[in-house]
Motif scaffolding. Structure first.
Motif, PDB file in Angstrom:
ATOM      1  N   ARG A  99       0.839  -1.195   0.000  1.00 57.57           N
ATOM      2  CA  ARG A  99       0.000   0.000   0.000  1.00 57.57           C
ATOM      3  C   ARG A  99       0.868   1.236   0.000  1.00 57.57           C
ATOM      4  O   ARG A  99       2.054   1.174   0.261  1.00 57.57           O
ATOM      5  N   GLY A 100       0.229   2.363  -0.252  1.00 55.93           N
ATOM      6  CA  GLY A 100       0.922   3.649  -0.191  1.00 55.93           C
ATOM      7  C   GLY A 100       1.599   4.001  -1.496  1.00 55.93           C
ATOM      8  O   GLY A 100       1.446   3.341  -2.521  1.00 55.93           O
ATOM      9  N   ARG A 101       2.355   5.067  -1.441  1.00 56.18           N
ATOM     10  CA  ARG A 101       3.022   5.602  -2.613  1.00 56.18           C
ATOM     11  C   ARG A 101       4.173   4.705  -3.028  1.00 56.18           C
ATOM     12  O   ARG A 101       4.938   4.234  -2.199  1.00 56.18           O
ATOM     13  N   ILE A 102       4.286   4.483  -4.323  1.00 57.42           N
ATOM     14  CA  ILE A 102       5.408   3.719  -4.852  1.00 57.42           C
ATOM     15  C   ILE A 102       6.592   4.670  -4.949  1.00 57.42           C
ATOM     16  O   ILE A 102       6.466   5.763  -5.511  1.00 57.42           O
ATOM     17  N   PRO A 103       7.751   4.285  -4.422  1.00 53.43           N
ATOM     18  CA  PRO A 103       8.915   5.176  -4.453  1.00 53.43           C
ATOM     19  C   PRO A 103       9.276   5.598  -5.885  1.00 53.43           C
ATOM     20  O   PRO A 103       9.140   4.828  -6.836  1.00 53.43           O
ATOM     21  N   SER A 104       9.733   6.830  -6.010  1.00 53.07           N
ATOM     22  CA  SER A 104      10.021   7.389  -7.331  1.00 53.07           C
ATOM     23  C   SER A 104      11.108   6.622  -8.070  1.00 53.07           C
ATOM     24  O   SER A 104      11.059   6.514  -9.295  1.00 53.07           O
ATOM     25  N   ASP A 105      12.085   6.071  -7.349  1.00 50.60           N
ATOM     26  CA  ASP A 105      13.136   5.322  -8.042  1.00 50.60           C
ATOM     27  C   ASP A 105      12.577   4.050  -8.673  1.00 50.60           C
ATOM     28  O   ASP A 105      12.976   3.660  -9.773  1.00 50.60           O
ATOM     29  N   ILE A 106      11.606   3.416  -8.018  1.00 50.44           N
ATOM     30  CA  ILE A 106      10.972   2.224  -8.598  1.00 50.44           C
ATOM     31  C   ILE A 106      10.112   2.621  -9.795  1.00 50.44           C
ATOM     32  O   ILE A 106      10.122   1.956 -10.831  1.00 50.44           O
TER      33      ILE A 106
END
Length: 115
Positions: A99-106
């Motif tokens: 859940r939550g925001r997917i990290p920008s690097d991914i």
């Protein structure tokens, strides 16, 4: 029972007299509203007319108020794609939460691999 009557009186933001309308416009990614008399509203429209005639409408004009207009928001994947992004990340051995925001690097790795 007590009744209330609320009256909104628009004042011309340029001259301080009575305003007849609120004019909305946008420039450089910012939206503005100004209360103007009919005469001042006409002057604003006349001043902008040559630029509007040569311009094209942008997709940003269709967005609802309060949404981001930054270019990074348009490159982010939609909510329906987050499941696919999470699955892809796990297949790549990357750690991603359910859940939550997917990290920008991914997100960047996913977009690079799928574009």
């Amino acid at each position: 029972m007590m009744a209330q009557k609320v009256q909104v009186i628009l004042l011309d933001d340029l001259e301080g007299g009575d305003a007849d309308e609120t004019v909305s416009f946008a420039l450089d990614g910012s939206s503005y509203e100004i209360d103007l008399s009919s005469a001042n509203a006409a002057q604003l429209r006349e001043a902008l007319a040559p630029y509007i005639a040569s311009a094209r409408k942008s997709a940003a004009a269709k967005r609802t108020r309060g949404r981001s207009t930054s270019s990074s928001s348009s490159s982010r994947s939609s909510r329906s794609d987050t499941t696919a992004i999470r699955e892809w990340a796990r297949e790549q051995g990357l750690k991603v939460s359910d859940r939550g925001r997917i990290p920008s690097d991914i997100l960047a790795k996913y977009e690079a691999a799928n574009s």
